[in-house]
Design an enzyme around this catalytic site. Structure first.
Site, PDB file in Angstrom:
ATOM      1  N   LYS A  80       0.858  -1.185   0.000  1.00  0.00           N
ATOM      2  CA  LYS A  80       0.000   0.000   0.000  1.00  0.00           C
ATOM      3  C   LYS A  80       0.895   1.236   0.000  1.00  0.00           C
ATOM      4  O   LYS A  80       1.916   1.271   0.711  1.00  0.00           O
ATOM      5  CB  LYS A  80      -0.890  -0.037   1.246  1.00  0.00           C
ATOM      6  CG  LYS A  80      -1.935   1.060   1.337  1.00  0.00           C
ATOM      7  CD  LYS A  80      -2.811   0.832   2.586  1.00  0.00           C
ATOM      8  CE  LYS A  80      -3.940   1.845   2.690  1.00  0.00           C
ATOM      9  NZ  LYS A  80      -4.807   1.577   3.872  1.00  0.00           N
ATOM     10  N   SER A 155      -9.604   1.492   2.759  1.00  0.00           N
ATOM     11  CA  SER A 155      -8.767   2.235   1.857  1.00  0.00           C
ATOM     12  C   SER A 155      -7.705   1.401   1.142  1.00  0.00           C
ATOM     13  O   SER A 155      -7.126   1.887   0.160  1.00  0.00           O
ATOM     14  CB  SER A 155      -8.079   3.369   2.617  1.00  0.00           C
ATOM     15  OG  SER A 155      -7.261   2.844   3.642  1.00  0.00           O
ATOM     16  N   SER A 179      -9.722  -0.795   7.038  1.00  0.00           N
ATOM     17  CA  SER A 179      -9.162  -0.664   5.689  1.00  0.00           C
ATOM     18  C   SER A 179      -8.396  -1.856   5.135  1.00  0.00           C
ATOM     19  O   SER A 179      -8.026  -1.849   3.965  1.00  0.00           O
ATOM     20  CB  SER A 179      -8.251   0.549   5.619  1.00  0.00           C
ATOM     21  OG  SER A 179      -9.042   1.700   5.442  1.00  0.00           O
TER      22      SER A 179
HETATM   23  N1  GLN Z   1     -13.034   3.950   6.160  1.00  0.00           N
HETATM   24  C1  GLN Z   1     -12.498   4.360   7.422  1.00  0.00           C
HETATM   25  C2  GLN Z   1     -12.108   5.829   7.338  1.00  0.00           C
HETATM   26  O1  GLN Z   1     -12.355   6.394   6.352  1.00  0.00           O
HETATM   27  C3  GLN Z   1     -11.299   3.504   7.785  1.00  0.00           C
HETATM   28  C4  GLN Z   1     -10.105   3.839   7.018  1.00  0.00           C
HETATM   29  C5  GLN Z   1      -8.918   3.001   7.404  1.00  0.00           C
HETATM   30  O2  GLN Z   1      -9.041   1.988   8.063  1.00  0.00           O
HETATM   31  N2  GLN Z   1      -7.751   3.496   7.031  1.00  0.00           N
HETATM   32  O3  GLN Z   1     -11.567   6.381   8.235  1.00  0.00           O
END
Ligand code: GLN
Length: 492
Positions: A80, A155, A179
């Site tokens: 990532k 994400s 994410s």
């Molecule tokens: N979707 C969640 C957010 O927008 C989690 C994102 C993540 O785990 N990085 O914060």
């Protein structure tokens, strides 16, 4: 003949160590798969062909000499793009970091390199990992390999799409509110968030430091164990790194679930969960009971407030962490007449709308006079959630739920409605607030042919029982379907 890009990590390890193929051949197969799929998927921001080729040659030489090698030697892994890689552009999918060449490797990247793995490239994400679909990337949305009209989740959506389609055999993601687990669920693969502190965050560009954890995305539970074994363990460079012993991730894999106590979280079933997802989870719970597990329904009443608490704590921490992107030290700079103007111009141009929204919310929640009413209150809710988990784990060994309330949604469907997007993580966020491990395992497809993920949660450092249950879920589900895009053949 099997295309090497379709092998699981364990199959590839045996093939490499048994001399049936070389790391260079495996990398070529993965590159061919990427060439065939990237135009549709956009899983990668950057494929590092020369770097990977060098690593594959080095892996072959180690394998050929019969030197001590690891299970990851020669295995193509994607990262990532919020993990810093020495000399390889790292953007967090943000314009503000365009062109940033980190001077060092994240600890996890170093550990993968030492283990002999081949870094294929950097995968797409929501900008600074804020989102659930990759639509917040400044460099375009990734697509779901099961249906390119749909999002891959986020994400870590690029990492999940790459592993699902075979343009990497494993990938790393980060999980602040879901994410890793949510995109794994939407792409039909296994995604695991370890206990907070088990994997070093050194070199992970911080979003919300008390919630962020790095973990593996793989096609199987055993492969998840293999990658985590390489990542986990104390790192003096991360002050929140766990100094104690690392759990035995592999010990329970063959043990089954007879006699284990499994709790179904009432707050994460029924209302708000898609009926097909709900039905698939219920069927799996019944099968686990059939294998000898003692199943009970458990209520964790404070879960109701988890999402609200998360959306104060995460933005608050992000507003502090992202203050460093000021136009002076990294990436983008837009000049102005004063330093303040330069910073304002840089940040206004460099950050996308979701990141801006979070910084504003977080700054507000931390501001004098509001700190206690917002941030302080959210921290108290966090304690209530931890207490609920503690009392649940007094009665059961693991908790289970859907990973995501729905299967993959259409690109654009939630893009203009932040609250609808935030709901995507309602099942995963509690384990981030508590710092506990969680895993998503694919258990089937819905009527539209989209994957459904089953989440297992365990107490802190409970990875052994977590993987034990996940392995049984995987065995029962027997999920072996592959997305249509994985059938793209370079030799057509
Ligand atoms: N979707 C969640 C957010 O927008 C989690 C994102 C993540 O785990 N990085 O914060």
């Amino acid at each position: 003949m099997t295309d090497l890009a379709d092998l699981t990590l364990s199959e590839a390890t045996s093939g490499l160590q048994g001399g049936e193929m070389t790391a260079v051949e495996l990398l070529e197969a993965v590159h061919r798969r990427a060439t065939m799929t990237e135009a549709q998927l956009h899983a990668y921001l950057n494929i590092d062909r020369p770097g990977a080729a060098r690593a594959a040659v080095a892996a072959d030489s180690a394998l050929g000499k019969g030197a001590a090698v690891s299970k990851l030697t020669g295995i193509p892994v994607a990262l990532k793009d919020n993990l810093v890689t020495r000399g390889l552009e790292t953007t967090c999918s943000s314009k503000i970091l365009a062109g940033y060449l980190p001077p060092y490797d994240a600890t996890v990247v170093g550990r993968l390199r030492e283990a002999g793995s081949v870094i294929v490239g950097k995968t797409n994400l929501d900008e600074f990992a804020m989102g659930s679909s990759t639509e917040n990337s400044a460099y375009g949305t990734s697509r779901n390999p099961w249906n390119p009209e749909r999002v891959p989740g986020g994400s870590s959506g690029g990492s999940a799409a790459a592993v699902a389609v075979g343009s990497a055999l494993a990938a790393l993601g980060s999980d602040t509110g879901g994410s890793i687990r949510q995109p794994a669920s939407l792409c039909g693969i296994v995604g695991m968030k370890p206990t907070y502190g088990l994997v070093s965050r050194y070199g992970l560009i911080a979003f919300a430091s008390s919630l962020d954890q790095i973990g593996p995305l793989t096609r199987t539970v055993t492969d998840s164990v293999t990658v985590l074994e390489a990542l986990a363990g104390y790192d003096p460079a991360d002050s929140t790194s766990h100094p104690g012993a690392v759990p035995d991730f592999r010990a329970g894999l063959e043990r089954g679930v007879a006699g284990l106590r499994i709790g179904v979280v009432s707050e994460l079933s029924g209302e708000g969960i898609d009926p097909q997802v709900q039905a698939a989870v219920a069927r799996m719970v019944t099968s686990l009971e059939g294998e000898g597990a003692k199943v009970t329904e458990v209520s964790l009443p404070s879960f109701e407030y988890a999402l609200s608490a998360y959306y104060l704590i995460a933005p608050a921490e992000c507003s502090a962490n992202l203050a460093r992107f000021d136009g002076v030290r990294y990436g983008l700079r837009r000049d102005g007449d004063t330093v303040e103007e330069m910073m304002a111009n840089t940040r206004a141009e460099g950050f996308g709308p979701e990141v801006t929204r979070r910084i504003l919310l977080g700054t507000y929640a931390l501001s004098a006079g509001y700190y206690d009413a917002f941030y302080g209150q959210a921290q108290r809710v966090r304690t209530l959630i931890l207490n609920d988990f503690d009392s649940a784990y007094g009665q059961v060994d693991v908790l289970v739920s859907p990973t995501s309330p729905t299967t993959a949604f259409e690109v654009g469907a939630r893009a203009t409605d932040p609250l609808a997007m935030y709901m995507s993580d309602v099942c995963t966020i509690p384990s981030n607030l508590s710092g506990h491990p969680g895993i998503s395992v694919p258990v089937g497809l819905d009527d539209a042919g989209l994957p459904i993920g089953f989440q297992v949660m365990a107490p802190a450092l409970g990875e052994e029982v977590l993987f034990q249950v996940a392995a049984e879920v995987e065995r029962i589900a027997g999920f072996s379907e592959r997305p249509a895009l994985a059938n793209s053949r370079a030799d057509i």
